[in-house]
Design a protein around this motif. Structure first.
Motif, mmCIF file in Angstrom:
data_model
loop_
_atom_site.group_PDB
_atom_site.id
_atom_site.type_symbol
_atom_site.label_atom_id
_atom_site.label_comp_id
_atom_site.label_asym_id
_atom_site.label_seq_id
_atom_site.Cartn_x
_atom_site.Cartn_y
_atom_site.Cartn_z
ATOM 1 N N SER A 191 0.820 -1.199 0.000
ATOM 2 C CA SER A 191 0.000 0.000 0.000
ATOM 3 C C SER A 191 0.861 1.259 0.000
ATOM 4 C CB SER A 191 -0.928 0.027 1.229
ATOM 5 O OG SER A 191 -0.165 0.179 2.407
ATOM 6 N N GLY A 192 0.245 2.335 -0.429
ATOM 7 C CA GLY A 192 0.853 3.658 -0.371
ATOM 8 C C GLY A 192 -0.234 4.645 0.005
ATOM 9 N N THR A 193 0.076 5.934 -0.040
ATOM 10 C CA THR A 193 -0.904 6.952 0.293
ATOM 11 C C THR A 193 -1.170 7.849 -0.912
ATOM 12 O OG1 THR A 193 0.797 8.455 1.132
ATOM 13 C CG2 THR A 193 -0.236 6.964 2.713
ATOM 14 N N ILE A 194 -2.340 8.450 -0.936
ATOM 15 C CA ILE A 194 -2.729 9.382 -1.986
ATOM 16 C C ILE A 194 -2.995 10.737 -1.333
ATOM 17 C CG2 ILE A 194 -4.428 9.913 -3.785
ATOM 18 C CD1 ILE A 194 -4.996 6.910 -3.967
ATOM 19 N N ALA A 195 -2.376 11.775 -1.874
ATOM 20 C CA ALA A 195 -2.618 13.127 -1.349
ATOM 21 C C ALA A 195 -4.104 13.450 -1.449
ATOM 22 C CB ALA A 195 -1.804 14.143 -2.133
ATOM 23 N N GLN A 196 -4.583 14.303 -0.552
ATOM 24 C CA GLN A 196 -6.001 14.620 -0.526
ATOM 25 C C GLN A 196 -6.331 15.977 -1.133
ATOM 26 O OE1 GLN A 196 -8.620 12.375 0.488
ATOM 27 N NE2 GLN A 196 -6.795 11.172 0.021
ATOM 28 N N ASP A 197 -5.348 16.831 -1.305
ATOM 29 C CA ASP A 197 -5.629 18.098 -1.991
ATOM 30 C C ASP A 197 -4.344 18.681 -2.564
ATOM 31 O OD1 ASP A 197 -4.244 19.452 0.035
ATOM 32 O OD2 ASP A 197 -6.057 20.046 1.082
ATOM 33 N N PHE A 198 -4.495 19.772 -3.324
ATOM 34 C CA PHE A 198 -3.372 20.361 -4.051
ATOM 35 C C PHE A 198 -2.329 20.969 -3.125
ATOM 36 C CE2 PHE A 198 -6.443 23.760 -3.534
ATOM 37 C CZ PHE A 198 -5.678 24.883 -3.285
ATOM 38 N N THR A 199 -2.744 21.473 -1.950
ATOM 39 C CA THR A 199 -1.764 22.078 -1.053
ATOM 40 C C THR A 199 -0.798 21.040 -0.502
ATOM 41 O OG1 THR A 199 -3.278 21.909 0.836
ATOM 42 C CG2 THR A 199 -3.301 23.971 -0.405
ATOM 43 N N GLU A 200 -1.258 19.799 -0.397
ATOM 44 C CA GLU A 200 -0.379 18.719 0.034
ATOM 45 C C GLU A 200 0.496 18.246 -1.116
ATOM 46 O OE1 GLU A 200 -0.696 14.106 1.739
ATOM 47 O OE2 GLU A 200 -2.508 15.331 1.528
ATOM 48 N N ARG A 201 -0.114 17.982 -2.270
ATOM 49 C CA ARG A 201 0.628 17.456 -3.427
ATOM 50 C C ARG A 201 1.686 18.434 -3.913
ATOM 51 N NH1 ARG A 201 3.409 16.899 -7.089
ATOM 52 N NH2 ARG A 201 3.122 15.748 -9.055
ATOM 53 N N PHE A 202 1.375 19.724 -3.921
ATOM 54 C CA PHE A 202 2.287 20.699 -4.508
ATOM 55 C C PHE A 202 2.904 21.643 -3.475
ATOM 56 C CE2 PHE A 202 -0.248 19.577 -8.323
ATOM 57 C CZ PHE A 202 0.805 19.205 -9.152
ATOM 58 N N ALA A 203 2.984 21.213 -2.224
ATOM 59 C CA ALA A 203 3.548 22.076 -1.180
ATOM 60 C C ALA A 203 4.965 22.527 -1.533
ATOM 61 C CB ALA A 203 3.542 21.347 0.162
ATOM 62 N N ASP A 204 5.810 21.591 -1.954
ATOM 63 C CA ASP A 204 7.190 21.951 -2.302
ATOM 64 C C ASP A 204 7.233 22.876 -3.508
ATOM 65 O OD1 ASP A 204 8.078 20.390 -0.224
ATOM 66 O OD2 ASP A 204 8.683 18.698 -1.480
ATOM 67 N N ALA A 205 6.327 22.663 -4.458
ATOM 68 C CA ALA A 205 6.305 23.509 -5.651
ATOM 69 C C ALA A 205 5.964 24.947 -5.286
ATOM 70 C CB ALA A 205 5.302 22.965 -6.674
ATOM 71 N N TYR A 206 4.994 25.131 -4.393
ATOM 72 C CA TYR A 206 4.657 26.483 -3.945
ATOM 73 C C TYR A 206 5.855 27.120 -3.234
ATOM 74 C CZ TYR A 206 -0.356 26.080 -4.970
ATOM 75 O OH TYR A 206 -1.575 25.976 -5.592
ATOM 76 N N ASP A 207 6.566 26.344 -2.424
ATOM 77 C CA ASP A 207 7.741 26.879 -1.745
ATOM 78 C C ASP A 207 8.788 27.344 -2.755
ATOM 79 O OD1 ASP A 207 6.469 26.157 0.611
ATOM 80 O OD2 ASP A 207 7.770 24.421 1.004
#
Length: 342
Positions: A271-287
């Motif tokens: 198993s793995g995990t799936i992000a639940q929204d864009f702020t989680e998936r792209f947090a590093d990109a926003y930084d």
């Protein structure tokens, strides 16, 4: 006011203190370097004051123009709703302030073109548009691979963009103008092509979607370089937030977005995990995006997605909405690209 190129921190006015604006305030104060939040602006005075209160030296405003006129404001981050962007951008131009503007640049091509013409009148770029996927590690790696030419010429690009659930008030048009807008920009950036036509196919709506929402949608782009691009847009998939892309080239393929940074094996299952929204998936990109903007601004430069990119995305999305509503293939109409953006 901060002199560009010095070691002083950049004083930023954040316009809009909703989810994105408040997150950017946190990011400036706690994550990136070289900047501080000098002002926050919101039509809701109470909300602006709440966001400003824990930030030392930050003033709350309800009027963007008043914040931009403040002596300690050196740059502007626009995170207000899209319809308010044009006025904020034009005011920033009056004060000759550099701007990071969250997407969309403006909600439609006509207003985006007005912003473009206003920036042209300044004679230099002042705006970076917030298409944050350009700063995502996986997209950056894919872009670098394509630029080596190892895979040969791109032929097709497949995109999947899924949200767990759509927010209240989300419309069928917004699947394109708010969501597929990201694939619009990333397609142009990865390929270096303009999108020339859009077709939207309408699968039967998911039972998980609100009754009046056409979800999912299947969007086809044609580019001036001959590449065919598809986007599966599904905003009520139910299981999480996924953004994936696969490029098919003459000598190979490359895929990103599988999200399997860690896979566990236990009790006969993996198993793995799936992000639940864009702020989680792209947090590093926003930084990375915000740090790049601050660094460039302190050097007196503007980098990243331009007003032209924002205008082109708006024009493609307008064509996409027409294709959704009218059916068939709709060509994208763009003015000639000015030299400032070449």
């Amino acid at each position: 006011m901060t002199q560009r190129g010095t070691s002083e921190e950049l004083g930023v006015a954040v316009i809009g203190t909703g989810r994105m604006g408040a997150d950017h305030v946190r990011r400036i104060q706690q994550v990136i370097s070289g900047a501080r939040v000098a002002a926050v602006v919101d039509v809701d005075a109470g909300r602006a004051e709440t966001v400003a209160a824990p930030v030392g030296g930050c003033t709350a405003y309800t009027d963007p123009a008043a914040a931009m006129a403040a002596a300690d404001v050196d740059a502007v981050l626009v995170a207000s709703p899209g319809p308010a962007h044009e006025a904020a951008l034009l005011t920033a131009f009056e004060h000759d302030l550099p701007v990071l503007c969250e997407k969309p640049l403006t909600p439609d091509a006509a207003s985006a073109l007005r912003v473009l013409e206003a920036e042209l009148a300044l004679g230099r770029r002042r705006v970076q548009v917030g298409f944050m996927r350009r700063y995502d590690a996986e997209y950056m790696k894919l872009k670098s691979l394509l630029e080596t030419g190892q895979l040969g010429r791109p032929l097709m690009l497949h995109n999947r963009h899924r949200n767990a659930a759509s927010p209240p008030g989300f419309t069928s048009d917004m699947l394109i103008s708010d969501s597929v807008a990201h694939e619009t920009d990333v397609t142009r950036w990865l390929l270096g092509h303009e999108i020339t036509a859009v077709t939207v196919l309408r699968p039967r709506p998911s039972a998980n979607a609100p009754d009046d929402l056409q979800d999912p949608q299947f969007v086809l782009f044609e580019t001036d370089g001959g590449v065919v691009v598809d986007v599966e847009m599904f905003v009520n998939c139910g299981f999480g937030y996924q953004v994936q892309a696969e490029i098919v080239c003459e000598r190979g393929t490359a895929r990103i977005g599988d999200g399997h940074a860690m896979v566990t094996n236990m009790a006969g299952r993996w198993s793995g995990t799936i992000a639940q929204d864009f702020t989680e998936r792209f947090a590093d990109a926003y930084d990375r995006e915000l740090q790049a903007w601050v660094d460039a601004t302190r050097r007196g430069r503007v980098s990243g997605p331009s007003v032209w990119d924002g205008y082109a995305a708006a024009a493609v999305c307008e064509a996409g909405v027409r294709a959704l509503e009218e059916g068939g293939r709709v060509e994208v109409e763009l003015v000639e690209r000015p030299a400032l953006y070449r």
